[in-house]
Design an enzyme around this catalytic site. Structure first.
Site, PDB file in Angstrom:
ATOM      1  CE1 TYR A  39      -3.254  -2.429  -0.315  1.00  0.00           C
ATOM      2  CE2 TYR A  39      -4.358  -1.580   1.895  1.00  0.00           C
ATOM      3  CZ  TYR A  39      -4.210  -2.361   0.945  1.00  0.00           C
ATOM      4  OH  TYR A  39      -5.494  -3.551   0.707  1.00  0.00           O
ATOM      5  CE  LYS A  52       1.805 -18.233  -0.351  1.00  0.00           C
ATOM      6  NZ  LYS A  52       1.149 -19.406   0.107  1.00  0.00           N
ATOM      7  CG  ASP A  58      -1.695 -19.432   0.983  1.00  0.00           C
ATOM      8  OD1 ASP A  58      -1.102 -19.502   2.445  1.00  0.00           O
ATOM      9  OD2 ASP A  58      -1.216 -19.921   0.161  1.00  0.00           O
ATOM     10  CG  ASP A  96      -7.449  -3.680   3.763  1.00  0.00           C
ATOM     11  OD1 ASP A  96      -8.541  -3.574   4.387  1.00  0.00           O
ATOM     12  OD2 ASP A  96      -7.110  -3.144   2.442  1.00  0.00           O
ATOM     13  CG  ASP A 120     -13.134  -6.487   4.257  1.00  0.00           C
ATOM     14  OD1 ASP A 120     -12.846  -5.600   5.187  1.00  0.00           O
ATOM     15  OD2 ASP A 120     -13.463  -5.877   3.228  1.00  0.00           O
TER      16      ASP A 120
END
Ligand code: ATP
Length: 325
Positions: free
Chosen positions: A119, A166, A198, A222, A226
């Site tokens: 980001y 990851k 994941d 993020d 959600d």
């Protein structure tokens, strides 16, 4: 001393849910509210999504309550987070009695690094049809978010801390993120476990009750938060805090929800719960607990907005929360 709270409703349903949260804050304390503009509508009017005076207001206020920004979100919230010096995005995801949640046992908190990762906006088109993005992970920011997460878990009585990464694929960047977390854990003698982000998404979906605090790089935090919103009954329920060393900004996890904006049916719970986090940050622990329990009472007994199966308006839910206070 009367604390000054910067109020930036922004776009869409931000204009509807933030006033409810301001009324709630007004009902439990004596604060000075200073309103400011930001977002798509502000850009249309002034040419700037985030006017300097709004930035300065957030930088200098005792705390900031923000709603949402639409298309201009990146131009608004990223600089605002910077204005308050925030490096940690705290996103609790909790299922409430009475709310039809996919996983009613969910009660966890995401601690998301929010200054770097993907980001940082370092993107380019290096040739026609070929685009790149630079992912920035620094040792300092990784250590800082890990330390914050471990301390948050200890202070709030959470047992399990999971570090999401990851590093098996992003060996250099997430390798550094993970190493930093391991170092901080060892130095502070903190227990932790590690999870590939994941696989963690699947485990969170199947057994969210096994997790307490999850420390994440920016994008993973993020997305996973959600996902957790889906487990507890929707985005209308998730509050967040953007915390810096001294200052902080509070906002619902949801965005401007253009699909329902203007209808007066947005769920104000996420923003009111963000206001409860703001109260805690300013040291009003009892008031924060009262606001939370008022929201919980309304979620359990109604009225509720359509996202939770009810037919009440944003204002009606707000009035019910204030009645309980
Ligand atoms: P943005 O581009 O500003 O992020 P969006 O619609 O892509 O907007 P959200 O605003 O997060 O993303 O909304 C995602 C979905 O969740 C939408 O269908 C929206 O109506 C719903 N939603 C979000 N917040 C609320 C809320 N407070 N009350 C009811 N529904 C909500």
């Amino acid at each position: 001393m009367t604390e000054e709270i910067a109020v930036i409703p922004g776009d869409g349903i931000g204009q509807e849910v933030v006033p409810v949260a301001v009324d709630v804050l007004d009902a439990v304390g004596a604060f000075e509210f200073v309103h400011a503009d930001a977002g798509d509508a502000t850009k249309e009017e002034t040419g700037e999504a985030l006017p300097q005076e709004t930035y300065d207001l957030a930088a200098n206020a005792d705390a900031t309550l923000f709603g949402a920004a639409g298309e201009t979100a990146a131009d608004v919230i990223l600089p605002l987070r910077e204005a308050v010096g925030s490096f940690a995005n705290v996103r609790p995801a909790r299922a409430y009695p009475g709310v039809d949640a996919l996983k009613p046992e969910t009660d966890l908190v995401f601690i998301r690094e929010n200054t770097e990762g993907v980001y940082t906006g370092i993107e380019s088109e290096i040739s026609e049809g070929v685009t790149t993005l630079t992912r920035v992970i620094t040792e300092d920011a990784s250590r800082r978010i890990a330390a914050f997460g471990f301390e948050y878990a200890a202070e709030n009585g959470f047992d399990r801390v999971t570090v999401a990464h990851k590093a098996n694929v992003m060996r250099v960047t997430d390798g550094q993120f993970l190493e930093a977390a391991r170092d901080v854990a060892e130095e502070g003698d903190y227990d932790h476990d590690e999870a590939l982000m994941d696989a963690l998404a699947m485990h969170l979906l199947l057994t969210p009750e096994e997790y307490d605090v999850v420390i994440c790089p920016n994008l993973a935090g993020d997305m996973l938060s959600d996902l957790a919103a889906g487990l507890v009954g929707g985005l209308g329920l998730l509050p967040s805090a953007n915390v810096g060393p001294e200052n902080a900004l509070f906002e619902p996890v949801h965005g401007s929800a253009p699909d329902i904006a203007g209808e007066g049916i947005a769920n104000p719970a996420a923003t009111v719960l963000s206001a409860a986090m703001l109260l805690e940050h300013l040291g009003y622990q009892d008031e924060a607990a009262n606001v939370r329990s008022a929201v919980e009472g309304v979620l359990a007994d109604g009225p509720t907005t359509p996202d939770l199966g009810g037919n009440a308006s944003t204002e009606e839910v707000g009035a019910a929360i204030i009645d309980r206070l």
